[in-house]
Every structure is written in C-alpha cells, then in structure tokens.
Design a protein around this motif. Structure first.
Motif, PDB file in Angstrom:
ATOM      1  N   CYS A 180       0.828  -1.210   0.000  1.00  0.00           N
ATOM      2  CA  CYS A 180       0.000   0.000   0.000  1.00  0.00           C
ATOM      3  C   CYS A 180       0.860   1.256   0.000  1.00  0.00           C
ATOM      4  O   CYS A 180       0.497   2.280  -0.583  1.00  0.00           O
ATOM      5  CB  CYS A 180      -0.928  -0.020   1.209  1.00  0.00           C
ATOM      6  SG  CYS A 180      -2.061   1.383   1.306  1.00  0.00           S
ATOM      7  N   ARG A 231      -3.210   2.301  -4.335  1.00  0.00           N
ATOM      8  CA  ARG A 231      -3.287   2.672  -2.913  1.00  0.00           C
ATOM      9  C   ARG A 231      -4.595   2.162  -2.297  1.00  0.00           C
ATOM     10  O   ARG A 231      -4.596   1.580  -1.205  1.00  0.00           O
ATOM     11  CB  ARG A 231      -3.186   4.194  -2.788  1.00  0.00           C
ATOM     12  CG  ARG A 231      -3.081   4.695  -1.343  1.00  0.00           C
ATOM     13  CD  ARG A 231      -2.856   6.204  -1.316  1.00  0.00           C
ATOM     14  NE  ARG A 231      -1.563   6.567  -1.907  1.00  0.00           N
ATOM     15  CZ  ARG A 231      -1.413   7.162  -3.094  1.00  0.00           C
ATOM     16  NH1 ARG A 231      -2.482   7.459  -3.838  1.00  0.00           N
ATOM     17  NH2 ARG A 231      -0.226   7.466  -3.548  1.00  0.00           N
ATOM     18  N   TRP A 232      -5.689   2.372  -2.995  1.00  0.00           N
ATOM     19  CA  TRP A 232      -6.972   1.908  -2.486  1.00  0.00           C
ATOM     20  C   TRP A 232      -7.055   0.379  -2.447  1.00  0.00           C
ATOM     21  O   TRP A 232      -7.585  -0.203  -1.493  1.00  0.00           O
ATOM     22  CB  TRP A 232      -8.112   2.459  -3.356  1.00  0.00           C
ATOM     23  CG  TRP A 232      -8.537   3.842  -2.961  1.00  0.00           C
ATOM     24  CD1 TRP A 232      -8.178   5.021  -3.558  1.00  0.00           C
ATOM     25  CD2 TRP A 232      -9.399   4.189  -1.873  1.00  0.00           C
ATOM     26  NE1 TRP A 232      -8.752   6.081  -2.905  1.00  0.00           N
ATOM     27  CE2 TRP A 232      -9.517   5.607  -1.867  1.00  0.00           C
ATOM     28  CE3 TRP A 232     -10.072   3.469  -0.911  1.00  0.00           C
ATOM     29  CZ2 TRP A 232     -10.282   6.287  -0.937  1.00  0.00           C
ATOM     30  CZ3 TRP A 232     -10.851   4.144   0.025  1.00  0.00           C
ATOM     31  CH2 TRP A 232     -10.941   5.533  -0.004  1.00  0.00           C
ATOM     32  N   PHE A 240      -4.633  -2.051  -2.205  1.00  0.00           N
ATOM     33  CA  PHE A 240      -3.870  -2.720  -1.151  1.00  0.00           C
ATOM     34  C   PHE A 240      -4.315  -2.276   0.239  1.00  0.00           C
ATOM     35  O   PHE A 240      -4.260  -3.061   1.193  1.00  0.00           O
ATOM     36  CB  PHE A 240      -2.376  -2.466  -1.349  1.00  0.00           C
ATOM     37  CG  PHE A 240      -1.832  -3.063  -2.624  1.00  0.00           C
ATOM     38  CD1 PHE A 240      -1.994  -4.414  -2.892  1.00  0.00           C
ATOM     39  CD2 PHE A 240      -1.185  -2.266  -3.560  1.00  0.00           C
ATOM     40  CE1 PHE A 240      -1.512  -4.968  -4.073  1.00  0.00           C
ATOM     41  CE2 PHE A 240      -0.695  -2.811  -4.740  1.00  0.00           C
ATOM     42  CZ  PHE A 240      -0.870  -4.168  -5.004  1.00  0.00           C
ATOM     43  N   GLY A 241      -4.763  -1.037   0.353  1.00  0.00           N
ATOM     44  CA  GLY A 241      -5.246  -0.570   1.644  1.00  0.00           C
ATOM     45  C   GLY A 241      -6.517  -1.282   2.071  1.00  0.00           C
ATOM     46  O   GLY A 241      -6.636  -1.734   3.217  1.00  0.00           O
TER      47      GLY A 241
END
Length: 491
Positions: A375, A468-469, A471-472
């Motif tokens: 992330c 980013r979204w 894996f977060g």
C-alpha cells in the motif's frame, strides 16, 4: 467425490480402492517425501500434480499478457473479469467433477477435462475482442476446474492419511512451478508482440498431459455406478453472487458499485438458506455455522486466498505502468507471491503439534505486513531500479509465504473435521472454497481498482490511486483472518 474405482459405500476407509488387490496399491509405511515420490505413489503424484500445474501455468500466462491483450483488443474496464470469469467457471468445474468421474471414470474424466481446457485455449488465442476472450476464459476455467478438483479429491483416495500433508504441499507446490514457467511464456510472447501464441502454446502441452493421465490413472472398474445429485440451486446462486460484484465493478458509478455488492449479499443469504434446506450439499455440514470448526477453517482459507488474489490480478499492470517494467519482468515479480506460497507449503508440511498452530497463526500476520507494505510502496512509482523494486518483492514473498505456511494444515484439518459420511464432499469443498474466494477476490479487486481511479482519470495518477486503495482495502482480509485462524487453533 464419487469415483467408479472407489467404494461407493461412504463408510469405507478414505484411502481404500475397491476392485484392486492389496498389491495393486503401494502403501509405504514412511511419511517422508521419499514415500510420496517413489514407486506407484510417485507416478500418481506426477499425475495429480500435473493437472494443477497446467491450471496454474495458464493463470500466470494470462495475468502476464493481459496488459498486452488490453492494449491490442481493448477492454480495460473488463480487466478483472478475465480472472473472475475464469475462476467462476473453475468453481463450476470443481463442483461438477464428481458427476464427470461417475460417467467417465478417472482416466476419462481427466481426458475430457484436458479437451475442454484445450478448446478454451484455442478460443482465447483467436479472440478478436474482449467479450470473445471472456468466452474463451470461461471454457478454459471449466476445464481447469475439473483438473484442479481431481487432484485434491484423489489425494485422500490414493494416499494414506500420513502422507496427506505432503501430498497437499506437493499439489500446492505446482503453483511454484507455474511462477517459473507461466510468466516466461506469457512475458516472452507479449514482448514479441504475439500474445496469442502464448495461448496456442498450451494446446500441445495439454494434449500431452491427457495422454500421460490416461496412461497412469486407475482404470474404470465395471459395475453399477451411483449418481450423486449436483447442488444446482446453490451453484446458480454462488455464480450469480460473484458475477453481481463483477457487474458492479465494470461501472464508474458508485451507486452501481454498491448495488452490485448489495445484490451479492442478498444472493449469499439465499445460498445459505438453500444449502440448509437441500439434500444435495455444496459444502459439508457446519460450513455455515459460525461457531463450527469447519466454518473457521473455510473462513481462514478464503481470507488467505482473497489476500493473494487481490495482488496477483493487478500487480503486473501496476508494475508496468508505475515502475516501468517489461511484461516479462512484471510477470515474474508478480509471481513472487506464488513462489512464497510454494516455499511456505514445503517448509511447513512436516510440522506437527504446536508447530501446526504456529504456522496457521503466522500466515495472516505475514499477509497483513505484506499488504501494508504494498500500500505504501507500489503507488509511489519508480524508475524500476532494483533498489526500488526489492522491498516490493519482499512484501510479495511475505504474503505468499504466510499462505503457504498455513495452507497444507488447513486443508488436512478440513478432511479430518468433516463427518465420515461427508469425506468425499469435504475433498471437493477444498477447491470450491479456494476458487470461490479467488473469484470473489478478483471481482472485489476490480471494483476497488476501478472506483479508485484506474479508468477515470487513468494514467499514472489514476493507477497510483487505484493501487493505494486496492492494497489498503484488502489489508482487511488478513486482519480478519487473524480472528478465524485463532478459532481454528483453539477449538
């Protein structure tokens, strides 16, 4: 699963074979790798592992060349559908494999599965557009599901219980073979601009495998066969639930995204209700009771599989766009998770007692650490130097290693937790749960990535936001897995 060479009386010992004399089946007293890989056991191990290897190699070929496919024939909005359709079809193949075995016997079943897989590969190779490609992937997935299910189902039939963990590790280890072969085939053909040849290359290999299977698998014995009914309603609801998520993910409208999830939840509730009322079960008893051991085992398996799938589907694309990697190297780097899975499975297959409990608990911890690292690292982008890529590689390996450490023991526990009269169903359920989790994970990954900006605004900025979204959000899977894993080791 019912196999004509296997006793139709479910009370029979799980590793017995009807119609054969005791001398036909070797039962080494040892529990080491030598006992599994020598004599008749070795030949059978090759047959079972080969089917999974074929299925797994195709998975990595597809994920490696998919960015090139999209560049050539379009369909970025349907990117995750390639995995979803393939895996949903694999679930159906897995569930229908018992009926195929009843009708054709082990040899015939493997040959038919290989033929279906070959037909799907040809369809993918000639696809002029993404919708046609998805049809080919559906047929491929059906054949792959047959091959995948046969491998796990035959483990408890042809091997003594003492060899189950190592046999499970061997079959799981074929994903490690796929990490070497799949990205190489896909990457080389993609870089040469002939991605269609990657699918064509599967055809002769599949046919050769069919010949091998016919030569080494047990013959079909004469005598009456029993016909187990297929849980048709449950399969329809299960497939519809996964496809509802995928349909929602194809839109950039958040309302439609949410509608897809809501529909999927409603269908899942109907699935549980249908399973509880039906005589034809999709999963063993207790699978939907939250406090049961087998439910905790299934939850742990599913969450670990979802964690891996979320990365495998989009990592090749992220590495090519954000870290300027070629299709070949991006495919190999993305396969690090499967390599870690293989290493973990082999390393922990001989664990006993407290070692098994530790392996199961370490799995989600490594997954959580790896997803958190991805992330942070993947969205940053880089020039593709090894200094920048090495931490990403470590995170990918950690995720796969965690799954591998726990996986053989989770599968063995499922077989032991099932009722004696549901052993066949438990064997089939292993692939059903894994494939269902993979399909659901791919569908949700597509939804999150598209909503995160993969298509709109797209480009470097949109892809970074999507990573980013993705894996977060999917770090929640190993976090929840800590709860279910603890349940499996404390009951």
């Amino acid at each position: 699963m019912d196999i004509r060479d296997v006793p139709t009386d479910r009370r029979s010992p799980p590793n017995s074979l009807a119609g054969h004399s005791p001398h036909d089946i070797e039962r080494p007293a040892g529990t080491g790798w030598g006992s599994l890989l020598s004599g008749a056991n070795g030949v059978r191990s090759l047959a079972l592992a080969g089917g999974v290897a074929l299925h797994a190699i195709n998975v990595y070929i597809a994920t490696t060349i998919l960015p090139s496919v999209v560049h050539d024939i379009g369909g970025l909005g349907l990117y995750a559908w390639n995995t979803t359709i393939f895996v949903v079809a694999s679930v159906l193949g897995s569930a229908l494999s018992a009926r195929l075995l009843q009708q054709a016997g082990p040899r015939g079943a493997y040959a038919i599965a290989a033929a279906i897989f070959t037909l799907g590969s040809v369809g993918c190779a000639i696809a002029p557009s993404m919708p046609v490609m998805l049809i080919g992937r559906l047929v491929q997935g059906l054949g792959g599901g047959f091959l995948f299910a046969l491998a796990y189902a035959m483990i408890r039939i042809v091997f003594p219980e003492a060899l189950w963990p190592r046999a499970m590790a061997l079959v799981s280890g074929m994903w490690g073979v796929a990490t070497l072969v799949g990205p190489a085939i896909g990457g080389i053909f993609a870089e040469l601009g002939i991605w269609r040849a990657a699918f064509w290359s599967l055809v002769p290999v599949t046919l050769l495998f069919a010949v091998l299977a016919v030569a080494v698998l047990p013959k079909r014995e004469a005598g009456p066969s029993q016909h187990s009914a297929v849980p048709l309603m449950q399969l329809i609801l299960l497939t519809a639930a996964v496809l509802a998520i995928s349909a929602g993910s194809a839109s950039l409208d958040l309302t439609r995204n949410a509608a897809g999830i809501v529909v999927a939840v409603v269908l899942a509730v109907l699935l549980v209700n249908a399973e509880s009322r039906s005589r034809q079960k999709l999963l063993p008893s207790g699978a939907f009771r939250p406090r049961s051991t087998i439910a905790a085992l299934y939850a742990t398996m599913a969450l670990l599989a979802v964690t891996v799938t979320s990365g495998e589907v989009f990592v090749p694309l992220f590495l090519q766009v954000l870290h300027h990697q070629s299709p070949l190297f991006a495919g190999y780097l993305a396969a690090f998770m499967a390599a870690g899975w293989t290493l973990g499975s082999i390393a922990s297959s001989g664990a006993t007692g407290i070692g098994v409990q530790r392996a199961i608990m370490v799995g989600p911890l490594l997954g959580l650490a790896g997803m958190a690292a991805l992330c942070v690292l993947v969205p940053k982008g880089s020039a593709g130097t090894w200094l920048a890529l090495m931490p990403i590689c470590v995170a990918l390996v950690a995720i796969g290693l965690g799954v591998g450490l726990a996986w053989p023991h989770l599968l063995t526990h499922v077989l032991k937790a099932a009722r004696p009269d549901e052993q066949e169903l438990a064997g089939a359920s292993i692939t059903t749960i894994q494939l269902l989790a993979t399909a659901t994970g791919a569908a949700l990954a597509g939804l999150v990535a598209n909503a995160g900006g993969l298509i709109e605004p797209g480009g470097m900025t949109g892809t970074a936001n999507a990573a980013r979204w993705l894996f977060g959000m999917f770090a929640l899977a190993p976090l929840l897995c800590l709860v279910s894993a603890r349940r499996t080791v404390t009951v």
